[in-house]
Design a protein around this motif. Sequence first.
Motif, PDB file in Angstrom:
ATOM      1  N   THR A   1       5.100  10.452  -6.627  1.00 52.01           N
ATOM      2  CA  THR A   1       3.855  11.213  -6.737  1.00 52.01           C
ATOM      3  C   THR A   1       2.708  10.467  -6.081  1.00 52.01           C
ATOM      4  OG1 THR A   1       4.585  12.255  -8.789  1.00 52.01           O
ATOM      5  CG2 THR A   1       2.220  12.252  -8.350  1.00 52.01           C
ATOM      6  N   ILE A   2       2.631   9.167  -6.317  1.00 53.21           N
ATOM      7  CA  ILE A   2       1.565   8.352  -5.727  1.00 53.21           C
ATOM      8  C   ILE A   2       1.641   8.387  -4.205  1.00 53.21           C
ATOM      9  CG2 ILE A   2       0.781   5.965  -5.409  1.00 53.21           C
ATOM     10  CD1 ILE A   2       1.604   5.501  -8.369  1.00 53.21           C
ATOM     11  N   LEU A   3       2.825   8.169  -3.656  1.00 58.86           N
ATOM     12  CA  LEU A   3       2.962   8.160  -2.205  1.00 58.86           C
ATOM     13  C   LEU A   3       2.549   9.493  -1.606  1.00 58.86           C
ATOM     14  CD1 LEU A   3       6.367   6.275  -1.849  1.00 58.86           C
ATOM     15  CD2 LEU A   3       4.129   5.444  -1.098  1.00 58.86           C
ATOM     16  N   ASN A   4       3.021  10.566  -2.179  1.00 67.10           N
ATOM     17  CA  ASN A   4       2.680  11.883  -1.649  1.00 67.10           C
ATOM     18  C   ASN A   4       1.180  12.149  -1.748  1.00 67.10           C
ATOM     19  OD1 ASN A   4       3.919  14.633  -0.748  1.00 67.10           O
ATOM     20  ND2 ASN A   4       2.436  15.159  -2.327  1.00 67.10           N
ATOM     21  N   ASP A   5       0.595  11.887  -2.906  1.00 65.04           N
ATOM     22  CA  ASP A   5      -0.834  12.177  -3.115  1.00 65.04           C
ATOM     23  C   ASP A   5      -1.724  11.376  -2.177  1.00 65.04           C
ATOM     24  OD1 ASP A   5      -0.101  13.933  -5.081  1.00 65.04           O
ATOM     25  OD2 ASP A   5      -0.739  12.660  -6.762  1.00 65.04           O
ATOM     26  N   GLU A   6      -1.358  10.130  -1.923  1.00 65.56           N
ATOM     27  CA  GLU A   6      -2.201   9.280  -1.094  1.00 65.56           C
ATOM     28  C   GLU A   6      -1.956   9.483   0.401  1.00 65.56           C
ATOM     29  OE1 GLU A   6      -4.682   7.706  -2.257  1.00 65.56           O
ATOM     30  OE2 GLU A   6      -4.174   7.902  -4.389  1.00 65.56           O
TER      31      GLU A   6
END
Length: 423
Positions: free
Chosen positions: A388-393
């Motif tokens: 989730t972090i990778l996608n969001d950022e």
Amino acid sequence: MRHTRFAAAGAIALVGGLVLSGCAASGDDSNDQITLTFWGTYGNGGNSAQTDVLENELIPAFEKENPGIQVEYVDMPYDGLKQKLTTSAAGGELPDLIRSDIGWVAQFAELGVFKQLDGTMSGFEELADAVYPGTLETTSWNGHYYGIPLNTNTRVLVTNSAALEAAGLSAPPATFDEMKQLAAGLSGTDTYAFADSGLSAWNVMPWIWSAGGDIADADLSTSTGYLNSPESVAGIQLLVDLYKEGQVPNLITGNSGATGTSDGLPSGQYASILDGPWMQDIWAGQYPDFEPVYSAVPAGSGGSISVVGGESLVVTESTAHAEAAYKFLEFSQSETYQLGMAKAGQMSVKPEFAQKQADLVPYFATFADQLETARARLPIPQAGEVDTILNDELVPAFEGDVTVEDALTAAAAKIDELLAADN
């Protein structure tokens, strides 16, 4: 040992009350008939070939070799197994063996549901030494190992030969620079050079690793300085540059209306994708005239490195028959089991069977070669949060709102928090 390091065995704390304190001891009574219960997902998606091999060939072979031990296999839908595992652990009603998704191992090991194997299972180190190093990584948590790789897969570059020809290339791109050449050759056409369906670790880590970057240090104590290193930035920058040139569709940023890779590649809309060995059967049914070209992930300064997928075989802490369960784990690594499942579409976790496997399933050869260097995603209980972090950022970086370096720096800071909580 090759590529492995085993910490001294220690006691496992059973966290959160998920395993009942009254579970039976791990010893087996050799005078009694033992029945091992085995949960798995071999029949997921209606794949009867794998369950047929397991139930009609492999389990009978194991039972013949081990009189007094029977195996009762219970097949479940893939999406339902994790929920069943969670609720059954809370109620103390677990099986002896589970075919676990590699992404679940750290989570349930932390909760005290899966049994530590190093220092507990006799001969585990020898079994672990025989598998691809990247597959073994997927079974680790907190310095110990909680499963044995059972079957594996990885992503390789898959290209459309007609698109390659249109771009003026005689072979798939083998390097980052050749990916740029592919894009240049397709400029002004209706074909995208590359497509992927997201920005999770499964999607982006092959590019980061191949560029010489990483997501965290070896001790899993920090992401900052690794995920936002110049090498990691270069891996993502390649994709961002291609995206801005109109050579990667917005499927990668989550546009649900974009053509999926399974249709876009054979139709010629996409020249290349990263995908796994399961696509061969899908295309054979849906696009019988399409002949995919498989090759290694394009290499950067770090080489050609992909990501490991697959399942592990684990023993639950609540088993009353640990020694019998260990025998089935050992059997799962045999040529009988590994090549039996290869015939049914599951790749072996052992390099020693690569050639025999390729003789049975020729298109597995490229994937087996890629597995020699493939690596595991972060083996932490919060692996889903990392995605989730990778996608969001990263989405804002593709859309031009932030630089790739700033996006990866922000992602690294959030992953640092997860790593701190895990240590």
